[in-house]
Each structure stands twice: as C-alpha cells, then as structure tokens.
Design a protein around this motif. Sequence first.
Motif, short mmCIF file in Angstrom:
data_model
loop_
_atom_site.label_atom_id
_atom_site.label_comp_id
_atom_site.label_asym_id
_atom_site.label_seq_id
_atom_site.Cartn_x
_atom_site.Cartn_y
_atom_site.Cartn_z
N PRO A 123 26.64 18.00 47.08
CA PRO A 123 26.72 19.28 46.36
C PRO A 123 28.05 19.38 45.62
CG PRO A 123 27.04 19.60 48.72
CD PRO A 123 26.64 18.18 48.54
N ILE A 124 27.98 19.75 44.34
CA ILE A 124 29.18 19.83 43.50
C ILE A 124 29.67 21.28 43.40
CG2 ILE A 124 30.15 19.34 41.24
CD1 ILE A 124 29.35 16.90 42.93
N GLN A 125 28.75 22.23 43.39
CA GLN A 125 29.09 23.64 43.34
C GLN A 125 28.28 24.39 44.39
OE1 GLN A 125 28.28 24.57 39.29
NE2 GLN A 125 26.07 24.19 39.42
N PRO A 126 28.74 25.59 44.79
CA PRO A 126 28.07 26.31 45.88
C PRO A 126 26.57 26.49 45.69
CG PRO A 126 30.17 27.35 45.38
CD PRO A 126 29.97 26.29 44.34
N SER A 127 26.12 26.74 44.47
CA SER A 127 24.69 26.97 44.23
C SER A 127 23.85 25.74 44.56
CB SER A 127 24.46 27.40 42.79
OG SER A 127 24.93 26.40 41.89
N ASP A 128 24.47 24.57 44.58
CA ASP A 128 23.73 23.35 44.91
C ASP A 128 23.21 23.37 46.34
OD1 ASP A 128 24.28 22.42 42.39
OD2 ASP A 128 25.93 21.11 43.02
N LEU A 129 23.82 24.18 47.20
CA LEU A 129 23.41 24.21 48.61
C LEU A 129 21.97 24.68 48.79
CD1 LEU A 129 26.68 25.65 50.19
CD2 LEU A 129 25.80 23.32 50.43
N SER A 130 21.43 25.38 47.82
CA SER A 130 20.04 25.84 47.93
C SER A 130 19.06 24.67 47.97
CB SER A 130 19.69 26.77 46.75
OG SER A 130 19.80 26.07 45.52
N HIS A 131 19.52 23.49 47.55
CA HIS A 131 18.65 22.31 47.56
C HIS A 131 18.95 21.39 48.74
CE1 HIS A 131 17.54 23.61 43.58
NE2 HIS A 131 18.80 23.51 43.15
N HIS A 132 19.76 21.85 49.68
CA HIS A 132 20.17 21.01 50.80
C HIS A 132 19.77 21.63 52.14
CE1 HIS A 132 22.65 17.91 48.80
NE2 HIS A 132 22.81 18.85 47.87
N ALA A 133 19.63 20.77 53.14
CA ALA A 133 19.37 21.20 54.52
C ALA A 133 20.69 21.58 55.17
CB ALA A 133 18.70 20.08 55.30
N CYS A 134 20.84 22.83 55.54
CA CYS A 134 22.07 23.32 56.16
C CYS A 134 21.78 23.72 57.61
CB CYS A 134 22.63 24.51 55.38
SG CYS A 134 23.10 24.09 53.68
N LEU A 135 22.63 23.28 58.50
CA LEU A 135 22.45 23.52 59.93
C LEU A 135 23.37 24.64 60.37
CD1 LEU A 135 22.56 19.77 61.04
CD2 LEU A 135 20.60 21.08 60.17
N THR A 136 22.84 25.62 61.13
CA THR A 136 23.62 26.82 61.46
C THR A 136 23.59 27.11 62.96
OG1 THR A 136 21.69 28.22 61.03
CG2 THR A 136 23.22 27.85 59.20
N PRO A 158 29.36 35.05 48.44
CA PRO A 158 28.64 34.60 49.64
C PRO A 158 27.36 33.88 49.26
CG PRO A 158 28.27 36.94 49.31
CD PRO A 158 29.19 36.49 48.20
N VAL A 159 27.08 32.79 49.95
CA VAL A 159 25.86 32.02 49.71
C VAL A 159 25.08 31.93 51.01
CG1 VAL A 159 24.92 29.76 49.12
CG2 VAL A 159 26.89 30.66 47.86
N THR A 160 23.84 32.37 50.99
CA THR A 160 22.97 32.28 52.17
C THR A 160 22.30 30.91 52.16
OG1 THR A 160 22.56 34.66 52.17
CG2 THR A 160 21.02 33.28 53.40
N VAL A 161 22.51 30.17 53.23
CA VAL A 161 21.98 28.81 53.31
C VAL A 161 20.78 28.77 54.24
CG1 VAL A 161 24.23 27.81 52.84
CG2 VAL A 161 23.51 28.16 55.21
N ARG A 162 19.99 27.72 54.10
CA ARG A 162 18.80 27.54 54.93
C ARG A 162 18.69 26.07 55.33
NH1 ARG A 162 17.58 31.22 51.07
NH2 ARG A 162 16.69 33.21 51.75
N GLY A 163 17.95 25.85 56.39
CA GLY A 163 17.75 24.48 56.83
C GLY A 163 16.67 24.40 57.87
N PRO A 164 16.34 23.19 58.31
CA PRO A 164 15.23 23.00 59.24
C PRO A 164 15.59 23.31 60.68
CG PRO A 164 16.25 20.90 58.75
CD PRO A 164 16.95 21.91 57.89
N LEU A 165 16.88 23.56 60.97
CA LEU A 165 17.26 23.65 62.37
C LEU A 165 18.50 24.51 62.56
CD1 LEU A 165 17.20 20.84 64.96
CD2 LEU A 165 19.34 22.06 64.65
N SER A 166 18.49 25.28 63.66
CA SER A 166 19.70 25.96 64.13
C SER A 166 19.83 25.69 65.62
CB SER A 166 19.62 27.47 63.86
OG SER A 166 18.56 28.05 64.61
N ALA A 167 21.02 25.89 66.15
CA ALA A 167 21.25 25.65 67.58
C ALA A 167 22.37 26.56 68.04
CB ALA A 167 21.63 24.18 67.83
N ASP A 168 22.43 26.80 69.36
CA ASP A 168 23.50 27.65 69.90
C ASP A 168 24.71 26.83 70.32
OD1 ASP A 168 22.62 26.40 72.18
OD2 ASP A 168 22.31 28.24 73.34
#
Length: 324
Positions: A179-192, A212-222
């Motif tokens: 990712p080169i700029q923050p908006s690129d994160l919408s195309h990536h798997a982000c873990l939270t 602020p950028v809201t990210v998404r991904g296939p997995l989260s964990a505690d």
Amino acid sequence: MANPSQEMGVFERVIERGSFAGAAQDVGLSPSAVSKLITRLEQRLGVRLITRTTRRLALTAEGEIYLRRAREILDAINAAESEIASARTSPRGHLRVLAPPVLAIDHLGPALPDFFARHPRITLDFLVTNRAVDLIGENVDIALRTGDLDDSSLVARKIVDLRRVICASPKYLARNGRPIQPSDLSHHACLTLSRLPQSAIWSFRVNDTLMPVTVRGPLSADSADMLVKLAIEGAGIVRLGEIAVANAIQNGLLEPLLQDSHESEDFPLWAVMPPGRQRTLKVRVFLDFLIELFGSASWRLIPETGRPEQPPPNARSGRNRRSP
C-alpha cells in the motif's frame, strides 16, 4: 501461643500450599502443630475457615474473607518493615509480576539475567497472561499494562510511551503489493484486535488533516501475539504497538508500512501496584530496571523529529488516572 499476625501467616501458607504438611515445611512446624493452630483460630473466631477432606482443603465463605483481609494486613506489615530496613539493606525478597505474553517472553525474559546479576537476592514469579487479574487477591506486586487505566486505588507509574506501527510480511507484500497511500488499505486484508473495537480504525495525517480509515479483513483475534504470528505467515496487515512487533521487524519478518502518513497515536506502558508496594526496595529497583530496559531499547522507533526518544523521567507514584 501464636499472635494474630503469626496465625494469619500460617493460615495463608496453608492455603498457598494446599496442605498442612506443605505449610509446616515453610513455617518450621510439624503438620499436627499447624492443624492445631488452624483449629484454635477457628474456635477463637467461632467459624470454620477451611473445609477438610481426605483429598483437599477448601476455603469456606468466611475463610475467603479472612484470607483476603489477612493478606492485606501481612502486606502492610511487610511493607512497613521493608521501608524501614531498605535504607540499610540491599534489595531482597520475592516479587510477583504480571505481564502479557509479548512483554514477558519477547522483552523481559532475555533481560532478566542482567537483573539477577545486579540483584541476586531477589526472586521473581511471573504470571504471563492477557486476562484481567485481581492484583490484591492474587498477591501481585507489579502488573504491566498498556493504554488508559481505570480509576482505582492502585498505584501507577509510567514506564515509557509506545507507538503503534503498521506492518506486513515480505511474503504478504510480494503476493498482494505494498500500500502506497492510506486509501490503498481498502484492497488489503487487515487483521485487528477483537477486544478493542477501535482497532479497526487506523489514523493517518494527510496534508495536515487527520484522516481515519476503517479497515477490514478476514480475521480478528483478542491476542496481539496471535496477530503477529498471522502477519508473519502472510495472512494480512497489522497495526499494533511497537513492543509487539519490534522483534519481528528487527529480524526482517515484518516491514513497516505507510510511515510518512501514519498517525502512530502514542500510548503509555504502566507499572501498576497495590498501595504500599512501590515503597519497598525490591519493587523500586525492579521499576528502575523496567524504565532502563524499555526507555533505551534498541528497537524503539525514531520519532518524526529524527531524534532518538529519551527515557522518561522518574514518574511520580499516585492513584491511577486516565491518560490524556
């Protein structure tokens, strides 16, 4: 005849060891003498404190209350004696330390031989967990915690301010691009982190504007430890405290991303203690060790000013406050 503080000490050892025989070894009495002492204590109080079976000892409701109060009294006695003696004695005694796995295993563990070389009369017992722990109930001397603290009667001392880092593995970047700029994160798997809802909102500063950028991904964990391992294996991009990802970055397993625009949002690392513990010499030298270890660690990131971060001044002890 035993005085009340001696009775409390023997009673605590019985519960800690789970048997009269084990406690007897610690206090230098015979098992029968320990059993008689507990019986006399129960008779004097007029209640049963321990339920005895052939296999185990179990606290009654009254026993739980007595144990909690006894520990508070014994801790106060020990703190008073340690405070008086500390001016003329070297640090000694037993410390119980609570730390999350990433702190205990990755950072404290490798540094402890140096601490023991300096203070050979101190012994340590670590509780390595992310779970919430009653520090007084579990007789913890020092707990390491990050972020804002709940208001309470516990004493807190700031060890250092930490930063958050966005990073991914070379394996992930080779497969999915960087990712080169923050908006690129919408195309990536982000873990939270699932236990922190705000961990899915990553902050950036673009043209002096906070974005602020809201990210998404296939997995989260505690568990930050699990997210780090998943990121190393190429499962996605993470945003975690530098203390969690420092070793992986140093070893080339993860690479920092978007450093020019990322708003790192500093957060504190605290040492939290039951009241009175911070005055004992053994606790004071361990606190100094923590400040030295984390304040001057080689993995600390360089802030935007280009100057290495300086260790924080000795923080004052006081009641917990929420950090600003």
